[in-house]
Design a protein around this motif. Structure first.
Motif, PDB file in Angstrom:
ATOM      1  N   PHE A  42       0.855  -1.183   0.000  1.00  0.00           N
ATOM      2  CA  PHE A  42       0.000   0.000   0.000  1.00  0.00           C
ATOM      3  C   PHE A  42       0.892   1.234   0.000  1.00  0.00           C
ATOM      4  CE2 PHE A  42      -2.196  -3.330   2.457  1.00  0.00           C
ATOM      5  CZ  PHE A  42      -3.286  -3.542   1.628  1.00  0.00           C
ATOM      6  N   LYS A  43       0.713   2.094  -0.987  1.00  0.00           N
ATOM      7  CA  LYS A  43       1.550   3.280  -1.132  1.00  0.00           C
ATOM      8  C   LYS A  43       0.678   4.527  -1.143  1.00  0.00           C
ATOM      9  CE  LYS A  43       4.889   0.768  -4.035  1.00  0.00           C
ATOM     10  NZ  LYS A  43       5.585   0.737  -5.345  1.00  0.00           N
ATOM     11  N   MET A  44       1.057   5.490  -0.321  1.00  0.00           N
ATOM     12  CA  MET A  44       0.397   6.789  -0.324  1.00  0.00           C
ATOM     13  C   MET A  44       1.435   7.841   0.040  1.00  0.00           C
ATOM     14  SD  MET A  44      -2.780   8.325   1.902  1.00  0.00           S
ATOM     15  CE  MET A  44      -1.668   8.790   3.221  1.00  0.00           C
ATOM     16  N   GLY A  45       1.876   8.601  -0.956  1.00  0.00           N
ATOM     17  CA  GLY A  45       2.912   9.594  -0.717  1.00  0.00           C
ATOM     18  C   GLY A  45       4.208   8.934  -0.283  1.00  0.00           C
ATOM     19  N   ALA A  46       4.719   9.360   0.868  1.00  0.00           N
ATOM     20  CA  ALA A  46       5.962   8.800   1.395  1.00  0.00           C
ATOM     21  C   ALA A  46       5.741   7.622   2.316  1.00  0.00           C
ATOM     22  CB  ALA A  46       6.740   9.889   2.142  1.00  0.00           C
ATOM     23  N   GLU A  47       4.494   7.179   2.490  1.00  0.00           N
ATOM     24  CA  GLU A  47       4.182   6.052   3.366  1.00  0.00           C
ATOM     25  C   GLU A  47       3.972   4.787   2.536  1.00  0.00           C
ATOM     26  OE1 GLU A  47       1.824   7.260   7.178  1.00  0.00           O
ATOM     27  OE2 GLU A  47       0.895   8.312   5.503  1.00  0.00           O
ATOM     28  N   VAL A  48       4.656   3.720   2.949  1.00  0.00           N
ATOM     29  CA  VAL A  48       4.558   2.425   2.279  1.00  0.00           C
ATOM     30  C   VAL A  48       4.369   1.358   3.350  1.00  0.00           C
ATOM     31  CG1 VAL A  48       5.699   0.735   0.801  1.00  0.00           C
ATOM     32  CG2 VAL A  48       6.011   3.175   0.360  1.00  0.00           C
ATOM     33  N   PHE A  49       3.325   0.554   3.213  1.00  0.00           N
ATOM     34  CA  PHE A  49       3.051  -0.531   4.144  1.00  0.00           C
ATOM     35  C   PHE A  49       2.845  -1.821   3.361  1.00  0.00           C
ATOM     36  CE2 PHE A  49       1.600   3.307   6.340  1.00  0.00           C
ATOM     37  CZ  PHE A  49       2.275   3.176   7.545  1.00  0.00           C
ATOM     38  N   ASP A  50       3.043  -2.935   4.055  1.00  0.00           N
ATOM     39  CA  ASP A  50       2.886  -4.242   3.432  1.00  0.00           C
ATOM     40  C   ASP A  50       2.024  -5.127   4.319  1.00  0.00           C
ATOM     41  OD1 ASP A  50       4.918  -4.293   5.387  1.00  0.00           O
ATOM     42  OD2 ASP A  50       5.618  -6.221   4.642  1.00  0.00           O
ATOM     43  N   THR A  51       1.536  -6.206   3.738  1.00  0.00           N
ATOM     44  CA  THR A  51       0.756  -7.190   4.468  1.00  0.00           C
ATOM     45  C   THR A  51       1.611  -8.429   4.729  1.00  0.00           C
ATOM     46  OG1 THR A  51      -0.075  -8.235   2.445  1.00  0.00           O
ATOM     47  CG2 THR A  51      -1.343  -6.388   3.331  1.00  0.00           C
ATOM     48  N   ASP A  52       1.061  -9.347   5.484  1.00  0.00           N
ATOM     49  CA  ASP A  52       1.723 -10.636   5.663  1.00  0.00           C
ATOM     50  C   ASP A  52       1.700 -11.414   4.349  1.00  0.00           C
ATOM     51  OD1 ASP A  52       2.134 -10.051   8.306  1.00  0.00           O
ATOM     52  OD2 ASP A  52       0.292 -11.029   8.980  1.00  0.00           O
ATOM     53  N   MET A  53       2.656 -12.314   4.225  1.00  0.00           N
ATOM     54  CA  MET A  53       2.700 -13.174   3.050  1.00  0.00           C
ATOM     55  C   MET A  53       1.828 -14.397   3.290  1.00  0.00           C
ATOM     56  SD  MET A  53       6.036 -14.895   1.271  1.00  0.00           S
ATOM     57  CE  MET A  53       6.199 -16.075   2.605  1.00  0.00           C
TER      58      MET A  53
END
Length: 534
Positions: free
Chosen positions: A122-133
């Protein structure tokens, strides 16, 4: 100065991600297990995505500084600040991506079906997050992610890019290729040639690692596993809703791609938007509210709070903490009309709040203490109106963000269970303990209580010793003898005790032992002769 501090904080984040990426590269070079390689490559992609986002944000910040420094003269006044909407909090949860397997693929060859490793960015501006695999095969009908991703600094014009990545988890595709190839060549060809090729491949492998850890751009050399973009989507304010909603996915690849999965083309998730004007107090302070009682005008002093499209009025601020119902609630929405009624000569700083109710206009008149307070309240109202207009339907009702409790990790991350008992999870808040653990904990927490007589020796009590006074009857006689007490009479059913009869009965009852005969040793002993003569 604010731009300078933002510049420093972004640069620190970039340095941190670079150090994290270097550590991941080292772990990846030593990894031999399939799940280790999959997680290492995934974390490597997340680090590179964050470095790219931070670098792009840093470039934008430097451009703003350059434009402002070149536009304004040295002694020119700074132009007035334009009104901007408040920030908000976004939460993405309960992601479901349906799969569209063929009947022949879904109901047959389950043991030999390929497995895929899937995760989202998930990307929004300078923030990037991920989920579990998660691991998916042909027996799975939906790709489910239980993570709750929260963005804390969102604007009303936000855009969240959702990217779904996939990787085939076959043994042939996930291996430490350079080292494995070098080992095979070393053992399959001649010893001298194998050593040379082994050293060359080892150097190339180390060069790739050092090259990948030095650059700040996305890595292009992937060891072992490789994730590919399977699908992507963009979420905006129009997609925010308090319930589940379906969104379209743009699919990449085809059936010939190794990472391809038969996606249905949709994604279900819950995107919640919580603007600051709905969750926090926009403004608060004391106001005087006008009342009409029996044709007479009276005023009452109230503590007013502007939040969530309403003006809550309490008698004291403590009522808010005590969760007391407000004395008055005035709607503040797009149909509300607020008009200032300032009269500096009479020192009257009033304003009216008018709302249409059942086709009629209902007005509430408030008075501020001074001109400054009146201006602050009017500015707060205009800003609140602007925030409501920018966040649109998200301000109709406060959406709740549900933070789920941490769940059990995936099965391929946990240690393989040796029995069904080890793989069971008991959803009970009380942990089961053995009897010895309970007794040991109880003995540690419970201290032994002192005996009741121990209080006499703690030094806090006074001990009084009294001298016993004997009665005259208990005094000793002059001759030193006490007066004898008569024995009680015997029971009527028993004869009186007699020493003579007792001794006679004992003699009759007990058998008299026969005299002991002397042994030969005693007879031959000279001492026995002397005793016999005496």
């Amino acid at each position: 100065f604010s731009f300078f501090f933002k510049d420093c904080s972004i640069q620190e984040k970039i340095d941190l991600e670079i150090r994290m990426r270097q550590g991941i590269w080292k772990l990846l070079s030593l990894s031999t297990q399939k799940d280790q390689i999959l997680h290492a490559v995934k974390n490597l992609m997340v680090c590179n995505a964050r470095i790219m986002a931070y670098t792009s944000e840093l470039q934008k910040l430097e451009e703003q500084i350059a434009n402002q420094s070149g536009r304004w003269p040295k002694y020119a006044e700074i132009p007035s600040k334009e009104r901007t909407a408040c920030k908000g909090k976004l939460a993405i949860s309960d992601i479901r991506i349906p799969l569209m397997w063929k009947d022949s693929d879904h109901f047959s060859n389950k043991e030999q079906s390929q497995r895929y490793a899937i995760f989202c960015l998930f990307k929004m501006g300078a923030e990037v997050f991920d989920t579990d695999m998660v691991i998916v095969d042909k027996t799975i009908t939906d790709i489910c992610f239980e993570n709750v991703t929260i963005f804390n600094e969102a604007r009303p014009d936000f855009q969240i890019k959702v990217e779904v990545y996939s990787c085939c988890t076959e043994e042939s595709s996930i291996t430490n290729t350079p080292r494995k190839l070098a080992k095979k060549l070393k053992t399959s060809i001649s010893k001298a040639t194998g050593k040379k090729m082994h050293s060359v491949l080892q150097e190339d492998h180390e060069t790739c690692l050092s090259f990948g850890s030095a650059i700040s751009l996305p890595f292009k050399v992937v060891i072992g596993a490789k994730y590919n973009l399977l699908a992507h989507a963009t979420l905006t304010l129009e997609n925010a809703e308090d319930n589940f909603k379906t969104h379209n996915l743009s699919i990449n690849g085809n059936e010939e791609s190794s990472f391809w999965l038969p996606l249905f083309g949709n994604m279900c998730c819950r995107l919640v938007a919580q603007p600051a004007c709905m969750a926090e107090d926009a403004f608060a302070g004391f106001l005087n509210q006008q009342q009409m009682l029996e044709g007479l005008i009276s005023w009452r002093r109230l503590y007013c709070v502007l939040r969530g499209g309403k003006l809550y009025c309490f008698y004291t601020p403590e009522e808010i903490e005590a969760k007391v119902e407000p004395a008055l609630v005035v709607p503040i929405n797009k149909e509300t009309r607020i008009r200032a009624m300032e009269n500096t000569k009479k020192r009257v700083y009033n304003f009216s709040v008018t709302n249409p109710v059942s086709g009629q206009a209902v007005a509430h008149i408030f008075a501020a203490d001074n001109k400054e307070d009146l201006q602050k309240w009017m500015e707060a109202f205009w800003q609140h109106f602007f925030d409501l207009s920018q966040w649109k339907h998200c301000c109709e009702k406060l959406m709740k963000i549900e933070i789920m409790s941490p769940r059990k990790p995936p099965l391929f991350l946990t240690k393989e269970a040796t029995s069904v008992y080890h793989d069971m999870s008991i959803d009970s808040p009380i942990k089961l303990e053995s009897l010895t653990d309970i007794i040991q904990k109880k003995s540690q927490h419970e201290e032994p209580s002192p005996p009741p007589w121990a209080a006499l020796f703690d030094g806090n009590h006074q001990v009084v010793i009294q001298k016993e006074i004997l009665s005259p009857a208990s005094k000793q006689l002059p001759d030193g003898k006490r007066k004898k007490r008569r024995a009680p009479l015997p029971p009527p059913d028993k004869a009186p005790f007699s020493l003579k009869t007792q001794s006679n009965t004992d003699l009759l009852a007990k058998p008299v032992p026969t005299p002991r005969q002397k042994s030969i040793k005693d007879i031959l002993d000279p001492r026995s002769w002397l005793q016999a003569q005496v």
